[in-house]
Scaffold this motif. Sequence first.
Motif, mmCIF file in Angstrom:
data_model
loop_
_atom_site.group_PDB
_atom_site.id
_atom_site.type_symbol
_atom_site.label_atom_id
_atom_site.label_comp_id
_atom_site.label_asym_id
_atom_site.label_seq_id
_atom_site.Cartn_x
_atom_site.Cartn_y
_atom_site.Cartn_z
ATOM 1 N N PHE A 43 0.834 -1.206 0.000
ATOM 2 C CA PHE A 43 0.000 0.000 0.000
ATOM 3 C C PHE A 43 0.870 1.259 0.000
ATOM 4 O O PHE A 43 0.504 2.275 0.576
ATOM 5 N N GLN A 44 2.035 1.160 -0.621
ATOM 6 C CA GLN A 44 2.980 2.266 -0.772
ATOM 7 C C GLN A 44 3.623 2.705 0.534
ATOM 8 O O GLN A 44 4.065 3.842 0.669
ATOM 9 N N GLY A 45 3.683 1.821 1.516
ATOM 10 C CA GLY A 45 4.350 2.106 2.784
ATOM 11 C C GLY A 45 5.438 1.068 3.032
ATOM 12 O O GLY A 45 5.206 0.112 3.784
ATOM 13 N N PRO A 46 6.603 1.209 2.413
ATOM 14 C CA PRO A 46 7.618 0.149 2.459
ATOM 15 C C PRO A 46 8.144 -0.194 3.848
ATOM 16 O O PRO A 46 8.666 -1.282 4.049
ATOM 17 N N THR A 47 8.000 0.696 4.809
ATOM 18 C CA THR A 47 8.437 0.388 6.181
ATOM 19 C C THR A 47 7.243 0.362 7.136
ATOM 20 O O THR A 47 7.394 0.534 8.334
ATOM 21 N N SER A 48 6.063 0.130 6.586
ATOM 22 C CA SER A 48 4.845 0.138 7.389
ATOM 23 C C SER A 48 4.212 -1.241 7.472
ATOM 24 O O SER A 48 4.417 -2.095 6.624
ATOM 25 N N ILE A 49 3.437 -1.410 8.525
ATOM 26 C CA ILE A 49 2.620 -2.602 8.714
ATOM 27 C C ILE A 49 1.177 -2.134 8.792
ATOM 28 O O ILE A 49 0.855 -1.164 9.474
ATOM 29 N N ARG A 50 0.303 -2.818 8.094
ATOM 30 C CA ARG A 50 -1.115 -2.457 8.020
ATOM 31 C C ARG A 50 -1.902 -3.362 8.953
ATOM 32 O O ARG A 50 -1.821 -4.579 8.882
ATOM 33 N N LEU A 51 -2.693 -2.733 9.828
ATOM 34 C CA LEU A 51 -3.500 -3.456 10.811
ATOM 35 C C LEU A 51 -4.982 -3.221 10.564
ATOM 36 O O LEU A 51 -5.402 -2.104 10.280
ATOM 37 N N ASN A 52 -5.767 -4.250 10.754
ATOM 38 C CA ASN A 52 -7.215 -4.155 10.680
ATOM 39 C C ASN A 52 -7.734 -4.062 12.113
ATOM 40 O O ASN A 52 -7.510 -4.961 12.912
ATOM 41 N N LEU A 53 -8.427 -2.985 12.435
ATOM 42 C CA LEU A 53 -8.945 -2.762 13.791
ATOM 43 C C LEU A 53 -10.431 -3.069 13.917
ATOM 44 O O LEU A 53 -11.043 -2.768 14.939
#
Length: 124
Positions: free
Chosen positions: A91-101
């Motif tokens: 999702f265009q965030g190479p150093t990010s982690i995506r969380l579902n809340l």
Amino acid sequence: MNVFSEHALIGAYSDEGDNWLDQLLPVLSKNVNIAYDYVTKHFDGVSTFKTEGTYMMFLDCTGLKKHGKTQKELLQRGWDYGIGWQDGGLFQGPTSIRLNLASPTFRIEDAFKRMDKYVFNAEW
């Protein structure tokens, strides 16, 4: 988009869905606040922001590079301890982690305790 999400969207915006939506929004808001507070207080090297209009949150893990932890290692470590998250690079965030809340609050609280104990503040 799939058939389930299509019908959920229709239900959420219909008169019949008002009750469900009225119950859902406070839970999502509470979960966002819990997640934001936990990250800012417990995860050195990780930053985030309070999401608006979504139940997805991105954890920017750029600051963890100084600890020698790679993105791939973080993601795998989380999965190893039952944390279902996604690589933010998708999702265009190479150093990010995506969380579902979008889960019951007790599950969000439990997941963040596991992130704390086994991922971000663990000796590994």
